[in-house]
Scaffold this motif. Structure first.
Motif, short mmCIF file in Angstrom:
data_model
loop_
_atom_site.label_atom_id
_atom_site.label_comp_id
_atom_site.label_asym_id
_atom_site.label_seq_id
_atom_site.Cartn_x
_atom_site.Cartn_y
_atom_site.Cartn_z
N ARG A 181 0.82 -1.27 0.04
CA ARG A 181 -0.19 -0.08 0.06
C ARG A 181 0.86 1.25 -0.12
O ARG A 181 0.66 2.35 -0.59
CB ARG A 181 -1.09 -0.01 1.15
N TRP A 182 1.92 1.17 0.46
CA TRP A 182 2.91 2.33 0.87
C TRP A 182 3.90 2.45 -0.45
O TRP A 182 4.42 3.58 -0.54
CB TRP A 182 3.63 2.34 2.07
N GLU A 183 4.06 1.50 -1.25
CA GLU A 183 5.07 1.37 -2.45
C GLU A 183 4.67 2.54 -3.24
O GLU A 183 5.80 3.17 -3.48
CB GLU A 183 4.94 0.01 -2.99
N PRO A 184 3.55 2.85 -3.84
CA PRO A 184 3.23 3.79 -4.62
C PRO A 184 3.76 5.31 -4.30
O PRO A 184 4.34 6.14 -4.81
CB PRO A 184 1.74 3.73 -5.27
N GLU A 185 3.35 5.37 -2.92
CA GLU A 185 3.75 6.78 -2.26
C GLU A 185 5.23 6.78 -2.07
O GLU A 185 5.75 8.12 -2.25
CB GLU A 185 2.87 7.03 -1.12
N ILE A 186 5.86 5.92 -1.61
CA ILE A 186 7.35 5.91 -1.51
C ILE A 186 7.92 6.24 -2.98
O ILE A 186 8.85 7.06 -2.72
CB ILE A 186 7.78 4.55 -0.92
N GLU A 187 7.41 5.62 -3.88
CA GLU A 187 7.99 5.89 -5.19
C GLU A 187 7.89 7.14 -5.51
O GLU A 187 8.74 7.99 -6.04
CB GLU A 187 7.45 4.86 -6.03
N LYS A 188 6.70 7.85 -5.50
CA LYS A 188 6.37 9.06 -5.95
C LYS A 188 7.07 10.14 -5.03
O LYS A 188 7.55 11.31 -5.51
CB LYS A 188 5.06 9.34 -5.86
N THR A 189 7.00 10.01 -3.68
CA THR A 189 7.70 11.01 -2.87
C THR A 189 9.16 10.88 -2.93
O THR A 189 9.85 11.86 -2.51
CB THR A 189 7.31 10.88 -1.32
N PHE A 190 9.79 9.82 -2.86
CA PHE A 190 11.21 9.70 -2.47
C PHE A 190 12.09 9.22 -3.73
O PHE A 190 12.99 9.61 -4.07
CB PHE A 190 11.65 8.67 -1.42
N TYR A 191 11.49 8.36 -4.49
CA TYR A 191 12.41 7.52 -5.61
C TYR A 191 12.54 8.49 -6.97
O TYR A 191 13.34 8.79 -7.40
CB TYR A 191 12.02 6.29 -5.89
N GLU A 192 11.35 8.67 -7.39
CA GLU A 192 11.05 9.40 -8.34
C GLU A 192 11.78 10.73 -8.70
O GLU A 192 12.42 11.29 -9.52
CB GLU A 192 9.67 9.65 -9.00
#
Length: 312
Positions: free
Chosen positions: A84-95
């Motif tokens: 559930r957290w994966e998309p937000e982590i990707e959007k907020t930190f990785y991308e």
């Protein structure tokens, strides 16, 4: 790594905590603790790794209790949370990151720090269900992104990122492996082949094929394999043929977690990078760092460091 004295009470405490987790009654708890204590007293091999000995203790636990995968409900729960957290982590930190390899390594370390699924007695309050304490994952990630690594061999690792070559990624815990996906994607986007290895059977909260499929690892990795059994860490005397072949063919190996480094730290004929948190004083002493520090360490660097220490 050999057994440290402090490993002994840790073994028993861990078994006790799992008994509390499954709400075992007094009679069963005493039976399990007595048998596990007898193993420690009579059969523990202090010259083997902590994980090696823990494997037999937890196999004994499973045999007596009659539960093959006591952590399954918790593994499923925290895999769901991580997904559930994966998309937000990707959007907020990785991308947004300029250095995506740096962020990918740090996110892999985040998973190992959270260490989903290992219960502690102190997490259970009276009349409450026994499960790990809650945490704010966003705050965890923010903290880790600014936390100092005791060793950070990123520049060395970059030399091994070669299109067409194979990475063997040796996984650690369920739930945690969702955060490995960022590093897997990074390497795949640079043309590397990914072989992802999990345990061959349930042991503690270590990831299995079922956990990897639930986490979506199969959609990134070129090949999903097991280490060959429910063994904590990697012991080549017990590893499966498939894993040994992948090990020998790999261009570079990434090893996640403390149990894996316990058994792989002395290997010098392969190129291995360890990602973990030093979670106990024994591991901190082995790695010449402080307890709680993060590690991204090339095995040749580790071997050289230990060799220099032995010469002093």
């Amino acid at each position: 790594m050999k057994v440290y004295p402090e490993c002994i009470p840790c073994y028993i405490k861990q078994v006790y905590n799992i008994l509390k987790f499954i709400d075992a009654d007094r009679e069963l708890s005493l039976k399990v603790l007595r048998e596990c204590s007898r193993f420690v007293a009579e059969n523990l091999n202090p010259d083997e790794s902590p994980g090696h000995n823990a494997t037999y203790i937890h196999r004994l636990f499973k045999k007596i209790v009659g539960v093959n995968d006591p952590f399954k409900p918790l593994k499923d729960k925290y895999t769901d949370i991580a997904l559930r957290w994966e998309p937000e982590i990707e959007k907020t930190f990785y991308e947004p990151a300029e250095d995506k390899l740096d962020i990918a390594v740090r996110l892999a370390a985040v998973g190992n720090i959270i260490d989903f699924g290992i219960p502690r007695e102190s997490d259970k309050k009276e009349n409450e269900t026994f499960e790990p304490s809650s945490f704010d994952l966003t705050e965890e990630v923010k903290t880790i992104l600014h936390q100092r690594f005791a060793y950070y061999d990123k520049e060395i690792f970059e030399r091994f990122i070669v299109a067409g070559k194979t990475v063997l990624y040796v996984a650690d815990n369920a739930g945690e492996i969702v955060f490995d996906k960022f590093l897997l994607r990074y390497l795949k986007e640079r043309g590397m082949k990914i072989v992802f290895a999990v345990r061959g059977g349930p042991i503690l909260n270590d990831a299995t094929i079922e956990d990897a499929l639930k986490s979506g690892i199969d959609k990134i990795a070129d090949e999903l394999i097991t280490t060959g059994g429910d063994f904590i860490g990697i012991d080549f005397a017990y590893a499966g043929k498939e894993f040994k072949e992948a090990w020998n063919k790999a261009h570079v190996i990434i090893s996640k977690g403390q149990a894996n480094i316990e058994t792989l730290e002395i290997i010098n004929d392969r190129d291995i990078f360890f990602i973990l948190k030093a979670k106990c004083n024994a591991m901190a002493e082995e790695l010449r760092c402080d307890k709680g520090e993060l590690i991204f360490l090339y095995n040749k660097h580790l071997i050289e460091m230990k060799s220099e220490d032995s010469d002093v």
